[in-house]
Scaffold this motif. Structure first.
Motif, mmCIF file in Angstrom:
data_model
loop_
_atom_site.group_PDB
_atom_site.id
_atom_site.type_symbol
_atom_site.label_atom_id
_atom_site.label_comp_id
_atom_site.label_asym_id
_atom_site.label_seq_id
_atom_site.Cartn_x
_atom_site.Cartn_y
_atom_site.Cartn_z
ATOM 1 N N ALA A 74 0.880 -1.171 0.000
ATOM 2 C CA ALA A 74 0.000 0.000 0.000
ATOM 3 C C ALA A 74 0.916 1.219 0.000
ATOM 4 C CB ALA A 74 -0.881 -0.019 1.237
ATOM 5 N N ARG A 75 0.526 2.269 -0.719
ATOM 6 C CA ARG A 75 1.471 3.375 -0.940
ATOM 7 C C ARG A 75 0.808 4.729 -0.725
ATOM 8 N NH1 ARG A 75 4.830 3.368 -6.553
ATOM 9 N NH2 ARG A 75 5.975 5.324 -6.360
ATOM 10 N N LEU A 76 1.509 5.607 -0.024
ATOM 11 C CA LEU A 76 1.025 6.962 0.229
ATOM 12 C C LEU A 76 1.433 7.896 -0.899
ATOM 13 C CD1 LEU A 76 2.040 7.204 4.009
ATOM 14 C CD2 LEU A 76 -0.160 6.495 3.059
ATOM 15 N N LYS A 77 0.702 8.967 -1.079
ATOM 16 C CA LYS A 77 1.068 9.963 -2.093
ATOM 17 C C LYS A 77 2.403 10.593 -1.727
ATOM 18 C CE LYS A 77 -3.619 10.958 -3.612
ATOM 19 N NZ LYS A 77 -4.721 11.936 -3.734
ATOM 20 N N GLY A 78 3.275 10.706 -2.731
ATOM 21 C CA GLY A 78 4.594 11.293 -2.508
ATOM 22 C C GLY A 78 5.620 10.304 -1.996
ATOM 23 N N GLU A 79 5.199 9.053 -1.796
ATOM 24 C CA GLU A 79 6.085 8.031 -1.265
ATOM 25 C C GLU A 79 6.659 7.207 -2.419
ATOM 26 O OE1 GLU A 79 5.529 5.144 2.564
ATOM 27 O OE2 GLU A 79 4.060 4.918 0.969
ATOM 28 N N SER A 80 7.950 6.895 -2.356
ATOM 29 C CA SER A 80 8.554 6.069 -3.399
ATOM 30 C C SER A 80 8.165 4.615 -3.183
ATOM 31 C CB SER A 80 10.080 6.193 -3.366
ATOM 32 O OG SER A 80 10.611 5.552 -2.213
ATOM 33 N N LEU A 81 8.352 3.790 -4.213
ATOM 34 C CA LEU A 81 8.058 2.366 -4.097
ATOM 35 C C LEU A 81 8.907 1.742 -2.997
ATOM 36 C CD1 LEU A 81 6.743 -0.267 -5.104
ATOM 37 C CD2 LEU A 81 8.597 -0.448 -6.783
ATOM 38 N N LYS A 82 10.188 2.084 -2.958
ATOM 39 C CA LYS A 82 11.099 1.530 -1.945
ATOM 40 C C LYS A 82 10.649 1.906 -0.535
ATOM 41 C CE LYS A 82 16.027 1.241 -0.839
ATOM 42 N NZ LYS A 82 17.394 1.700 -1.202
ATOM 43 N N GLU A 83 10.232 3.153 -0.349
ATOM 44 C CA GLU A 83 9.749 3.601 0.972
ATOM 45 C C GLU A 83 8.483 2.856 1.369
ATOM 46 O OE1 GLU A 83 11.344 8.262 0.821
ATOM 47 O OE2 GLU A 83 9.346 7.733 0.074
ATOM 48 N N SER A 84 7.582 2.649 0.405
ATOM 49 C CA SER A 84 6.321 1.971 0.714
ATOM 50 C C SER A 84 6.561 0.511 1.092
ATOM 51 C CB SER A 84 5.350 2.057 -0.469
ATOM 52 O OG SER A 84 5.764 1.245 -1.557
ATOM 53 N N SER A 262 -5.606 2.030 -0.310
ATOM 54 C CA SER A 262 -4.287 2.554 -0.680
ATOM 55 C C SER A 262 -4.446 3.834 -1.510
ATOM 56 C CB SER A 262 -3.507 1.516 -1.486
ATOM 57 O OG SER A 262 -2.250 2.024 -1.856
ATOM 58 N N PRO A 263 -3.883 4.984 -1.041
ATOM 59 C CA PRO A 263 -4.013 6.241 -1.794
ATOM 60 C C PRO A 263 -3.432 6.164 -3.202
ATOM 61 C CG PRO A 263 -3.229 6.659 0.438
ATOM 62 C CD PRO A 263 -3.163 5.172 0.231
ATOM 63 N N VAL A 264 -2.374 5.371 -3.366
ATOM 64 C CA VAL A 264 -1.756 5.146 -4.677
ATOM 65 C C VAL A 264 -1.982 3.674 -5.030
ATOM 66 C CG1 VAL A 264 0.409 5.137 -5.988
ATOM 67 C CG2 VAL A 264 -0.007 6.909 -4.269
ATOM 68 N N PRO A 265 -2.491 3.365 -6.227
ATOM 69 C CA PRO A 265 -2.756 1.965 -6.578
ATOM 70 C C PRO A 265 -1.504 1.093 -6.427
ATOM 71 C CG PRO A 265 -3.710 3.432 -8.226
ATOM 72 C CD PRO A 265 -2.865 4.280 -7.331
ATOM 73 N N TRP A 266 -1.671 -0.083 -5.811
ATOM 74 C CA TRP A 266 -0.541 -0.985 -5.590
ATOM 75 C C TRP A 266 0.116 -1.435 -6.884
ATOM 76 C CZ3 TRP A 266 -0.942 -5.637 -7.985
ATOM 77 C CH2 TRP A 266 -2.232 -6.068 -8.337
ATOM 78 N N TYR A 267 -0.680 -1.475 -7.979
ATOM 79 C CA TYR A 267 -0.175 -1.985 -9.256
ATOM 80 C C TYR A 267 0.506 -0.905 -10.102
ATOM 81 C CZ TYR A 267 -4.663 0.064 -10.595
ATOM 82 O OH TYR A 267 -5.713 0.928 -10.750
ATOM 83 N N LEU A 268 0.547 0.325 -9.600
ATOM 84 C CA LEU A 268 1.074 1.444 -10.387
ATOM 85 C C LEU A 268 2.477 1.181 -10.953
ATOM 86 C CD1 LEU A 268 0.223 4.324 -11.293
ATOM 87 C CD2 LEU A 268 1.549 5.195 -9.356
ATOM 88 N N PRO A 269 3.413 0.585 -10.187
ATOM 89 C CA PRO A 269 4.751 0.365 -10.751
ATOM 90 C C PRO A 269 4.757 -0.463 -12.035
ATOM 91 C CG PRO A 269 4.787 0.017 -8.385
ATOM 92 C CD PRO A 269 3.343 0.156 -8.776
ATOM 93 N N LEU A 270 3.721 -1.318 -12.225
ATOM 94 C CA LEU A 270 3.660 -2.183 -13.408
ATOM 95 C C LEU A 270 2.768 -1.619 -14.515
ATOM 96 C CD1 LEU A 270 3.295 -5.680 -11.701
ATOM 97 C CD2 LEU A 270 5.373 -4.645 -12.621
ATOM 98 N N ASP A 271 2.066 -0.527 -14.237
ATOM 99 C CA ASP A 271 1.135 0.061 -15.200
ATOM 100 C C ASP A 271 1.929 0.757 -16.303
ATOM 101 O OD1 ASP A 271 -0.847 1.397 -16.596
ATOM 102 O OD2 ASP A 271 -1.939 1.999 -14.792
#
Length: 346
Positions: A74-84, A262-271
């Motif tokens: 789950a990812r917050l706005k402004g948060e990097s994938l690594k941070e999440s 999740s404020p940012v979709p979990w699948y965003l890195p693969l979109d």
């Protein structure tokens, strides 16, 4: 640790499979899956072979593109994938109430990214259970590099029949791993057995949601793509997972699909419509570069024959995951926290 290079990707492809045997391993792996006409019962009966082949074939790709922790978050706005990903691991440690010096089990630990992070965050000793020899060998190298050999180790065993004594661990967790189990009740019962009475088990599970329609052809295709690309015998519904935890004897403290809020979709890195410099290798451009890189490495003989086919079924997996996320029929983070009673009926 620095990110793996193209040479690391090439030399790791195939894991412990002999380089000349990679093509036949890919053939056998693909034939297990419904996408290629395979049968669910055969996948369950041969899950150990299927999952081992899968992780031998894909671990190098995962580490190259994703890093040391092979999971979503789950990812917050402004948060990097690594941070999440780190926060996702810390959240689990906090839910378990880990205390310094406790003995913790990571069921299906991969190459140990979460294991190292949780051990350092909570000052606990974490044992990683894994049935894949190549991942364990990589994990030991990474443990040494991180300087955590005294508090982190690995045991090679099947999570359906663990080698630990009863009532051995202070806490147990599984991050997107027990979805590989052919019988989830049996898997959870083994976890119950090795956990001390009164202590907790927490998991992030891959599940189909209540929105999944087994009679919908597109939904079935998406499910098959995810199973093919991720070494899964069958993806269960969230309700089936919850029922399985209770059948294993656990008292469920709370459960929730964390993807829902999740404020940012979990699948965003693969979109493919998304671009990010921090996770460039996962973007459409990055994946295209990796595809051409693998093609070139295979052509010159640095990567084994069959490497491109592994890249192809991982691409199918990415497409299925994004489609499943967008249609809200799949989640990689159905979370539950469950407690083993102090005694029967308590």
């Amino acid at each position: 640790m620095s990110k793996p290079s193209a040479l690391d990707l090439a030399t790791g492809l195939g894991g412990k499979i002999a380089k000349d045997d990679v093509v036949s391993a890919v053939d056998k792996y693909e034939k297990y899956h419904g996408y290629y006409g395979g049968d669910e019962e055969e996948r369950k009966a041969n899950y150990s072979d299927m999952v081992n082949k899968y992780y031998d074939l894909v671990t190098s790709f995962y580490e190259y593109g994703w890093g040391e922790s092979f999971h979503f978050a789950a990812r917050l706005k402004g948060e990097s994938l690594k941070e999440s990903i780190k926060r996702h691991e810390h959240f689990l440690a906090l839910q378990l109430g880990l205390k310094p010096g406790q003995k913790v089990l990571d069921v299906g630990c991969g190459i140990g990214g979460p294991l190292r992070e949780i051990a350092q965050f909570s000052l606990t000793s974490v044992t990683g259970l894994n049935n894949n020899e190549y991942q364990i060998s990589r994990g030991k190298v990474l443990n040494h590099a991180a300087g955590v050999e005294r508090t982190c180790d690995f045991v090679k065993a099947d999570f359906m029949k663990m080698t630990f004594p009863d009532n051995h661990f202070d806490a147990v967790y599984a991050i997107e791993a027990t979805c590989h189990a052919p019988d989830v009740v049996g898997c959870y019962k083994e976890i119950y057995r090795v956990l001390k009475p009164g202590q907790c088990f927490a998991a992030y599970e891959w599940c189909m949601t209540d929105s999944f329609d087994p009679n919908n052809r597109e939904h079935k295709k998406i499910k098959a793509e995810i199973e093919l690309g991720n070494g899964l015998p069958d993806i269960r519904l969230t309700g089936q997972c919850l029922e399985a935890v209770k059948k294993a004897g656990f008292e469920v403290i709370w459960e929730k699909d964390l993807a829902a809020d999740s404020p940012v979709p979990w699948y965003l890195p693969l979109d493919k419509s998304h671009f990010s410099l921090s996770s460039f290798r996962l973007t459409a451009v990055g994946r295209l570069i990796t595809k051409n890189l693998v093609k070139a490495l295979e052509y010159v003989g640095l990567a084994p024959n069959g490497s491109q086919r592994v890249q192809d079924f991982l691409e199918k997996a990415a497409e299925g995951l994004v489609a499943g996320g967008k249609k809200d029929i799949f989640t990689p983070m159905y979370f539950f926290l469950a407690r083993k009673p102090l005694s029967d009926g308590q």
